[in-house]
Design a protein around this motif. Structure first.
Motif, PDB file in Angstrom:
ATOM      1  N   SER A   1      10.508   4.930   2.515  1.00  0.00           N
ATOM      2  CA  SER A   1       9.155   4.860   1.802  1.00  0.00           C
ATOM      3  C   SER A   1       8.169   4.472   2.597  1.00  0.00           C
ATOM      4  O   SER A   1       6.840   4.869   2.381  1.00  0.00           O
ATOM      5  CB  SER A   1       9.234   4.041   0.388  1.00  0.00           C
ATOM      6  OG  SER A   1      10.283   4.442  -0.444  1.00  0.00           O
ATOM      7  N   TRP A   2       8.298   3.502   3.594  1.00  0.00           N
ATOM      8  CA  TRP A   2       7.367   2.921   4.137  1.00  0.00           C
ATOM      9  C   TRP A   2       6.909   3.837   5.479  1.00  0.00           C
ATOM     10  O   TRP A   2       5.837   3.749   5.969  1.00  0.00           O
ATOM     11  CB  TRP A   2       7.593   1.295   4.635  1.00  0.00           C
ATOM     12  CG  TRP A   2       7.431   0.632   3.676  1.00  0.00           C
ATOM     13  CD1 TRP A   2       6.959   0.807   2.099  1.00  0.00           C
ATOM     14  CD2 TRP A   2       8.144  -0.621   3.432  1.00  0.00           C
ATOM     15  NE1 TRP A   2       7.093  -0.293   1.531  1.00  0.00           N
ATOM     16  CE2 TRP A   2       7.797  -1.208   2.222  1.00  0.00           C
ATOM     17  CE3 TRP A   2       8.488  -1.537   4.569  1.00  0.00           C
ATOM     18  CZ2 TRP A   2       7.972  -2.667   1.765  1.00  0.00           C
ATOM     19  CZ3 TRP A   2       9.030  -3.026   4.189  1.00  0.00           C
ATOM     20  CH2 TRP A   2       8.453  -3.381   2.653  1.00  0.00           C
ATOM     21  N   PHE A   3       8.001   4.265   6.085  1.00  0.00           N
ATOM     22  CA  PHE A   3       7.849   4.739   7.385  1.00  0.00           C
ATOM     23  C   PHE A   3       7.936   6.315   7.547  1.00  0.00           C
ATOM     24  O   PHE A   3       7.698   6.879   8.493  1.00  0.00           O
ATOM     25  CB  PHE A   3       9.102   4.173   8.520  1.00  0.00           C
ATOM     26  CG  PHE A   3       8.921   2.695   8.592  1.00  0.00           C
ATOM     27  CD1 PHE A   3       7.517   2.102   8.896  1.00  0.00           C
ATOM     28  CD2 PHE A   3       9.744   1.844   7.998  1.00  0.00           C
ATOM     29  CE1 PHE A   3       7.207   0.614   9.210  1.00  0.00           C
ATOM     30  CE2 PHE A   3       9.519   0.456   8.338  1.00  0.00           C
ATOM     31  CZ  PHE A   3       8.542  -0.251   8.813  1.00  0.00           C
ATOM     32  N   PHE A   4       8.593   6.906   6.509  1.00  0.00           N
ATOM     33  CA  PHE A   4       9.017   8.397   6.732  1.00  0.00           C
ATOM     34  C   PHE A   4       8.115   9.019   5.744  1.00  0.00           C
ATOM     35  O   PHE A   4       7.262  10.007   6.203  1.00  0.00           O
ATOM     36  CB  PHE A   4      10.478   8.582   6.567  1.00  0.00           C
ATOM     37  CG  PHE A   4      11.196   8.087   7.660  1.00  0.00           C
ATOM     38  CD1 PHE A   4      11.346   8.767   9.004  1.00  0.00           C
ATOM     39  CD2 PHE A   4      11.859   6.945   7.646  1.00  0.00           C
ATOM     40  CE1 PHE A   4      12.138   8.359   9.924  1.00  0.00           C
ATOM     41  CE2 PHE A   4      12.583   6.277   8.807  1.00  0.00           C
ATOM     42  CZ  PHE A   4      12.820   7.313  10.102  1.00  0.00           C
ATOM     43  N   VAL A   5       8.351   8.961   4.439  1.00  0.00           N
ATOM     44  CA  VAL A   5       7.531   9.733   3.518  1.00  0.00           C
ATOM     45  C   VAL A   5       6.569   8.725   2.711  1.00  0.00           C
ATOM     46  O   VAL A   5       6.519   8.211   1.860  1.00  0.00           O
ATOM     47  CB  VAL A   5       8.347  10.373   2.580  1.00  0.00           C
ATOM     48  CG1 VAL A   5       7.625  11.165   1.441  1.00  0.00           C
ATOM     49  CG2 VAL A   5       9.674  11.110   3.365  1.00  0.00           C
ATOM     50  N   ALA A   6       5.604   8.371   3.629  1.00  0.00           N
ATOM     51  CA  ALA A   6       4.764   7.469   3.155  1.00  0.00           C
ATOM     52  C   ALA A   6       3.761   7.878   2.045  1.00  0.00           C
ATOM     53  O   ALA A   6       2.787   8.695   2.415  1.00  0.00           O
ATOM     54  CB  ALA A   6       3.834   6.562   4.332  1.00  0.00           C
ATOM     55  N   ARG A   7       3.992   7.532   0.767  1.00  0.00           N
ATOM     56  CA  ARG A   7       3.011   7.837  -0.250  1.00  0.00           C
ATOM     57  C   ARG A   7       2.001   6.844  -0.521  1.00  0.00           C
ATOM     58  O   ARG A   7       2.577   5.626  -1.044  1.00  0.00           O
ATOM     59  CB  ARG A   7       3.770   8.205  -1.431  1.00  0.00           C
ATOM     60  CG  ARG A   7       4.576   9.696  -1.484  1.00  0.00           C
ATOM     61  CD  ARG A   7       4.727   9.842  -2.990  1.00  0.00           C
ATOM     62  NE  ARG A   7       5.468   8.786  -3.529  1.00  0.00           N
ATOM     63  CZ  ARG A   7       5.429   8.834  -5.252  1.00  0.00           C
ATOM     64  NH1 ARG A   7       4.465   9.607  -5.932  1.00  0.00           N
ATOM     65  NH2 ARG A   7       6.141   8.160  -5.584  1.00  0.00           N
ATOM     66  N   PRO A   8       0.832   6.859  -0.261  1.00  0.00           N
ATOM     67  CA  PRO A   8       0.004   5.840  -0.166  1.00  0.00           C
ATOM     68  C   PRO A   8      -0.061   5.372  -1.496  1.00  0.00           C
ATOM     69  O   PRO A   8      -0.237   6.157  -2.571  1.00  0.00           O
ATOM     70  CB  PRO A   8      -1.307   6.362   0.268  1.00  0.00           C
ATOM     71  CG  PRO A   8      -1.061   7.700   0.435  1.00  0.00           C
ATOM     72  CD  PRO A   8       0.400   7.969   0.359  1.00  0.00           C
ATOM     73  N   ALA A   9      -0.273   4.097  -1.926  1.00  0.00           N
ATOM     74  CA  ALA A   9      -0.157   3.616  -3.340  1.00  0.00           C
ATOM     75  C   ALA A   9      -1.690   3.763  -3.900  1.00  0.00           C
ATOM     76  O   ALA A   9      -2.512   3.327  -2.857  1.00  0.00           O
ATOM     77  CB  ALA A   9       0.083   2.477  -3.451  1.00  0.00           C
TER      78      ALA A   9
ATOM     79  N   GLY B   1       0.935  -1.180  -0.032  1.00  0.00           N
ATOM     80  CA  GLY B   1      -0.008  -0.095   0.192  1.00  0.00           C
ATOM     81  C   GLY B   1       0.891   1.311  -0.014  1.00  0.00           C
ATOM     82  O   GLY B   1       0.429   2.433   0.081  1.00  0.00           O
ATOM     83  N   LYS B   2       2.234   1.070  -0.146  1.00  0.00           N
ATOM     84  CA  LYS B   2       3.010   2.426  -0.072  1.00  0.00           C
ATOM     85  C   LYS B   2       3.785   2.366  -1.094  1.00  0.00           C
ATOM     86  O   LYS B   2       4.372   1.225  -1.605  1.00  0.00           O
ATOM     87  CB  LYS B   2       3.926   2.369   1.112  1.00  0.00           C
ATOM     88  CG  LYS B   2       3.169   2.335   2.289  1.00  0.00           C
ATOM     89  CD  LYS B   2       2.703   3.554   2.988  1.00  0.00           C
ATOM     90  CE  LYS B   2       2.148   3.567   4.250  1.00  0.00           C
ATOM     91  NZ  LYS B   2       2.177   2.434   4.998  1.00  0.00           N
ATOM     92  N   MET B   3       3.976   3.708  -1.965  1.00  0.00           N
ATOM     93  CA  MET B   3       4.857   3.752  -3.424  1.00  0.00           C
ATOM     94  C   MET B   3       6.295   3.720  -2.753  1.00  0.00           C
ATOM     95  O   MET B   3       6.396   4.225  -1.689  1.00  0.00           O
ATOM     96  CB  MET B   3       4.509   4.726  -4.002  1.00  0.00           C
ATOM     97  CG  MET B   3       3.286   5.050  -4.727  1.00  0.00           C
ATOM     98  SD  MET B   3       2.973   3.627  -5.786  1.00  0.00           S
ATOM     99  CE  MET B   3       3.980   4.088  -7.219  1.00  0.00           C
TER     100      MET B   3
END
Lengths: 586, 280
Positions: free
Chosen positions: A521-529, A448-450
Motif C-alpha cells: 500500500s505504501w510503495f506499489f499501489v499508493a492510494r493517497p489518503a 498519507g496512504k490508505m
C-alpha cells in the motif's frame, strides 16, 4: 545577560551517538575491571552498558541544550519542524511529536521483525499512536515537554540493542520475571536484563509524566474533560500507572544489580535477604504493567467503535469510570502471582477478591462497546473487524483470568500453559488486535496512504483464526499438566503441541501478510489518503493530510464532543479558524 | 429481543449440561484435588452463559446492525441508559462476589485451609512441628519434607528418623503435611494428580496439606523456571499406597539410609549448603 558567541560542537545524530557509545562501553568495562569486587565482569558489563547509553544520548544531542545553557553559549535550536520536511528528520533528534511517533513506529516494527526482543518490548507498542495522536486529538501543537518526549523515545533503541546483546552472553535464563536467586546465579546475559529494563522504566516514567502534563495542561479551549476522546482517556490512565509503577521496577533492578556486583544480599536467603522481596517488588510493578498494555487498547476500542457504528459512545462517563476502575484496582492485585509461593494464607482471600473485582470495570468496557453497537449502522471496515475480534479474544482472556484468580483452581493452573494461554489472549488477542485496529484506522493519517482493505480483511481473518487455533489448545494443554518453559513434557500432549506449533507458523504468516500490506500500500499501489477517509467527527481527522508541521494554524476552539453522531443540531467538533479541513461526519 | 433471550437460555442450558459432563483435572486422587476440580467445574458452569451471552451480542450486532445502504448514515443517537448500566454492573458484581464467597469458603474449609503454603519462619527460629522424629500412627498426620535443588527433588520423612528418599510414597487416607524448601534457587513442587503446588524457596519452610484418597502413581515436576534442566526436573514415580505397603517401603528405606545417614545433615526445617552465595 551577555550571550557568548561560542558554539558547542557536538554533532547531533545517531551515527555520532554510536561512535561515542562504543568507547563509552569499553570505558565502563575498564572501570569495572579496575574497581569491581568480583572477578565475574558483572560490574564492568553493567557500567559499560550505562556509559554507552549516556554516550549515545550525548551523541544524539541531548547534552547540547543543557550545556549551552550552563556555559552561557548561544543556544542552537533544534530545527523547527516547519522548516524541516525532509526524510532526514526521522534520523535525528526531533522535538516534533509526529516525527517521534513515526520514529517509534518504525523502531517497534523493526523489533517485531527481529522477533525475540520484540516480545520484551511489546509494552511500548501502542506508544507511537500516543505520541502522534494525543496532541492532535486534544488540539495542541506539541507535547508539554518535547525534549522529555524525545528522550523517552531515544532510550528505547539502546535498550533494544542491550537486550539483544544478551544473546551473545548466553541470554538470561530467568524469563522476564527475573526471579532471584536464579538471576543472581545467571551469567552476564542477566546484566542486559537489568540495564535494558531499567532504561524501559526510564521511558515509562518520562513518557508518563509528559502525557499527563500534556493532557492536563495543553487541551485546546473547549476541550472539556467530557469531550476528551476515549483514546486520550486510555493514554491518561495508562500514564498514571506507568509513572507510578516503573520506579518500583527500577528500585528492584538496582537491588539486583547491587547483589550481582557489590555483594549486597537483598535477595540471598542464606545471608539474611529474601527472594520474596523481589517477587513482591516485581509484581507490584508487574501487575499494573499488564494494565499499562491494555488500557490504551480499551481506549482504542471505545474510540474506534463509535466512529464506525455512527452512534454516540453509549455511556461515555461510565466508560471513563471503567478505565479508572481498572487503573485503581490494578494496584491491589499483585499477590495473585504469589498464591502458591508461600505467602501468608490470610492474604489470599483479599487478593482473590480484588482480582475478581477487576472483572466489574472490565465488564463496563464491554457494556459501553456493545451498547454503542446496539441498533447502530455499522460500517464494516478493517479497523471495525479488529475491534470485534478484540472483544471476542478479550472475553476469553477475561473469563480465564477468573479461573486463575480463584485460589483453589490456581493451585493447579498457576505456572501452567493455562496461565500462558490466558495472558496471550489478553495481550496478543487483546492488545495486538487493538494495535492492528489502530494501525488500519490511523496509519492513513500518519503516512498519507490508505492500506489495502482487501488485504486487510484477509489479514484479519487469517490472524483471528490462526491466533485462536494457536492459543486455545494451550488452555487444555495447561489443564492437562504441562508447565510453562519446559523442553520435555508429557508424551500424551505431543499431538496438541504439534498442532499449536503449526498454528503458530500460520500466525506468523498473518504478520508477514500485514507487512506485505504495508509495503504494497505504501510503495506499489499508493492510494493517497483523504484528510478524513472515515468521515469521523473527532479532531485529528479535521486537519489536512499530511498533518501540517504546526498541526493547527491557530489554536482550535472545541465546540462539541467527538462522538455526537446522529444528534439533531450536532455541530462540527471544532472551530478551526478557517484552515482548510473537512467538515465533521455528522 | 425476547427471541434472543430464548436462544440464549437454550444455548446456555446446552452449554451448562456439556460443562457438567466433563471430567475436570486434577481429578480425585486427593481430597484437595477433588475440591479444586469441583471449583473448576463451578467456574465453567458460571462462565458458560456469560460467554455465550456476550458472543451472541457481538454476533447479533455484526449481523443485524450492519449498514445496508451504500451511503453513510448515522445510527440513533443513544447516549446511554442508566438502568441498563446499573443492572449490568449489579449482575457482574453479584457473580463476582458469589465466586469470591465460594472461593473463600472452599479455601477455609478444613481440607484446603492450610493447603497452600504458609510463610516460612524467620531465619534462626526453630523448625517447629516437624522435627519430632517419632513415627506417627496411621491416623495421625505424616510429615514429609520436600527438598528441591537443581534439578531434582528428594524427600525426608521427619516421623521416620529423617530418612531421605528419592521417591515420594504416601499412605492412603492419611493427612500429609508437606514442608517444601529449596537448597539453591526457587523451584515449585507440583504433584499434578494430588492437586499440590508449592514453591520451594531457599531458607523457607513452605507448608502444604494433602490427603490422598486413591492409590496409584502420580507425577512430580518443577513448575518454576529453575535454569538449564528445569524441563527435566520431572518424574512420575510418586506413589499413593496402602498403609501396610507404606510401612514395608519405609522400613526398607530406613535400612538403606542407615549406611549413608551419617554424612547427611541432620533433619532441619531448611538447609544452607555451601557455597552460600552463588550456587552456579
Amino acid at each position: 545577560m551577555v550571550v557568548s558567541e561560542r558554539r558547542l560542537a557536538i554533532p547531533n545524530n545517531p551515527i555520532a551517538g554510536i561512535l561515542l557509545a562504543i568507547p563509552g562501553y569499553f570505558a565502563g568495562v575498564w572501570l569495572g575491571t579496575l574497581f569491581g569486587l568480583t572477578d565475574d565482569q558483572n560490574t564492568g558489563v553493567i557500567l559499560g552498558y550505562l556509559l554507552a547509553t549516556v554516550a549515545f544520548l550525548a551523541g544524539v544531542g541531548f547534552l547540547n541544550y543543557p550545556l549551552e545553557r550552563l556555559f552561557g553559549w548561544q543556544v542552537i535550536p533544534i530545527t523547527d519542524p516547519a522548516e524541516n520536511r525532509g526524510i532526514g528528520r526521522f534520523f535525528r533528534l526531533s522535538l516534533d511529536h509526529k516525527v517521534i511517533g513515526i520514529q517509534y513506529m518504525v523502531t517497534i516494527l523493526l523489533m517485531l521483525l527481529f522477533g525475540g526482543i520484540g516480545a520484551m518490548l511489546i509494552r511500548t507498542s501502542l506508544r507511537p499512536f500516543g505520541n502522534y495522536l494525543v496532541p492532535l486529538m486534544i488540539g495542541a501543537r506539541r507535547m508539554a515537554f518535547p525534549r522529555l518526549e524525545a528522550l523517552s523515545f531515544w532510550v528505547v533503541p539502546p535498550a533494544a540493542i542491550i537486550l539483544a546483546a544478551a544473546t551473545f552472553w548466553g541470554g538470561f535464563p530467568t524469563g522476564w520475571t527475573g526471579y532471584p536467586p536464579l538471576s543472581e546465579q545467571a551469567g552476564q546475559g542477566m546484566n542486559s536484563y537489568i540495564v535494558g529494563f531499567a532504561l524501559i522504566a526510564v521511558a515509562l516514567v518520562t513518557s508518563g509524566v509528559n502525557m499527563l502534563a500534556t493532557i492536563i495542561g495543553l487541551r485546546a479551549p473547549g476541550m472539556t474533560w467530557t469531550r476528551l476522546p476515549m483514546f486520550v482517556w486510555g493514554i491518561f490512565t495508562t500514564s498514571i500507572l506507568g509513572l507510578l509503577a516503573a520506579p518500583v521496577l527500577a528500585a528492584a533492578l538496582i537491588m539486583l544489580a547491587m547483589d550481582r556486583t557489590v555483594n549486597t544480599t537483598f535477595f540471598v536467603a542464606s545471608n539474611g535477604g529474601s527472594n520474596y522481596l523481589w517477587e513482591n517488588l516485581f509484581w507490584f510493578f508487574g501487575h499494573p504493567e499488564v494494565y499499562i498494555f491494555i488500557l490504551p487498547a480499551f481506549g482504542i476500542i471505545m474510540e474506534i467503535v463509535p466512529h464506525f457504528a455512527r452512534k454516540p459512545l453509549w455511556g461515555y462517563r461510565t466508560g471513563v469510570v471503567g478505565l479508572f476502575g481498572v487503573a485503581l484496582l490494578s494496584w491491589f492485585v499483585w499477590q495473585h502471582h504469589l498464591f502458591v509461593s508461600g505467602i501468608a494464607p490470610v492474604l489470599r482471600p483479599f487478593y482473590m477478591l480484588s482480582t475478581e473485582l477487576i472483572s466489574i470495570p472490565t465488564g463496563i468496557i464491554f457494556l459501553v462497546t456493545l451498547g454503542t453497537l446496539w441498533r447502530a449502522r455499522v460500517w464494516f471496515t478493517v479497523p471495525m473487524l479488529f475491534c470485534l475480534g478484540f472483544l471476542f479474544n478479550f472475553l476469553i482472556g477475561g473469563i480465564s483470568g477468573v479461573y486463575l484468580s480463584d485460589v483453589p483452581t490456581d493451585v493447579t493452573l498457576h505456572g501452567s500453559y493455562f496461565s500462558m494461554a490466558h495472558f496471550h489472549y489478553t495481550i496478543m488477542g487483546g492488545e495486538i488486535f487493538a494495535l492492528m485496529a489502530a494501525a488500519y484506522y490511523w496509519l492513513p493519517k500518519m503516512t498519507g496512504k490508505m492500506l489495502s482493505p482487501m488485504l486487510g480483511r484477509i489479514h484479519f481473518w487469517w490472524m483471528f483464526i490462526a491466533f485462536n487455533s494457536t492459543f486455545f489448545p494451550l488452555f487444555i494443554v495447561g489443564l492437562l499438566n504441562m508447565p510453562r518453559r519446559v523442553s520435555s513434557y508429557n508424551p500424551a500432549l505431543v499431538g496438541l503441541n504439534r498442532w499449536v506449533t503449526i498454528s503458530a507458523y500460520f500466525l506468523f504468516g498473518s504478520m508477514v501478510l500485514f507487512a506485505a500490506n504495508l509495503i504494497y500500500s505504501w510503495f506499489f499501489v499508493a492510494r493517497p489518503a483523504l484528510a478524513n477517509p472515515w468521515h469521523a467527527r473527532s479532531l485529528e481527522w479535521q486537519v489536512p493530510t499530511p498533518v501540517p508541521a504546526r498541526n493547527f494554524d491557530r489554536v482550535p476552539v472545541i465546540v462539541a464532543g467527538p462522538y455526537d453522531y446522529g444528534l439533531p443540531n450536532a455541530r462540527p467538533v471544532a472551530d478551526l479558524g478557517g484552515i482548510v479541513g473537512v467538515t465533521g461526519g455528522g | 429481543m425476547v427471541r434472543l433471550l430464548i436462544i440464549w437460555v437454550i444455548l446456555s442450558a446446552f452449554g451448562i449440561v456439556a460443562a457438567l459432563q466433563l471430567n475436570y483435572p486434577p481429578y480425585d486422587q486427593s481430597i484437595q484435588g477433588q475440591d479444586q476440580a469441583s471449583t473448576l467445574k463451578l467456574l465453567t458452569v458460571l462462565a458458560t452463559p456469560v460467554f455465550i451471552g456476550v458472543v451472541m451480542m457481538i454476533l447479533y450486532a455484526a449481523i443485524y446492525f450492519r449498514r445496508t445502504v451504500p451511503e453513510l448514515v448515522d445510527g440513533p443517537p443513544m447516549l446511554g441508559n442508566t438502568p441498563v448500566q446499573i443492572a449490568w454492573v449489579a449482575i457482574s458484581a453479584i457473580l463476582v462476589l458469589f465466586l469470591a464467597v465460594v472461593g473463600i469458603a472452599t479455601l477455609s474449609s478444613e481440607n484446603v485451609a492450610q493447603a497452600v503454603g504458609q510463610p516460612g519462619r524467620a531465619i534462626g527460629q526453630s523448625g517447629g512441628q516437624t522435627g519430632s522424629g517419632t513415627a506417627g500412627g496411621s491416623g495421625s498426620e505424616l510429615h514429609v519434607q520436600v527438598i528441591a535443588q537443581q534439578w531434582y527433588f528428594t524427600y525426608r520423612y521427619g516421623d521416620y528418623g529423617g530418612v531421605e528418599t528419592t521417591h515420594l510414597y504416601l499412605p492412603l487416607d492419611r493427612p500429609v503435611e508437606l514442608h517444601v524448601t529449596s537448597l539453591d534457587i526457587i523451584h515449585s513442587f507440583w504433584a499434578y494428580e494430588l492437586g499440590v503446588k508449592a514453591d520451594a524457596n531457599p531458607g523457607v519452610d513452605n507448608i502444604f496439606h494433602v490427603t490422598p484418597q486413591k492409590t496409584g502413581s502420580f507425577q512430580v515436576r518443577c513448575a518454576e523456571l529453575c535454569g538449564l534442566w528445569h524441563g527435566h526436573m520431572a518424574d512420575s514415580s510418586g506413589q499413593v499406597v496402602s498403609q501396610s505397603d507404606f510401612d514395608t517401603w519405609i522400613a526398607g528405606q530406613q535400612a538403606d539410609f542407615n549406611t549413608i545417614g551419617k554424612v547427611v545433615p541432620s533433619y532441619a526445617p531448611y538447609y544452607f549448603p555451601e557455597p552460600k552465595l552463588k550456587a552456579g
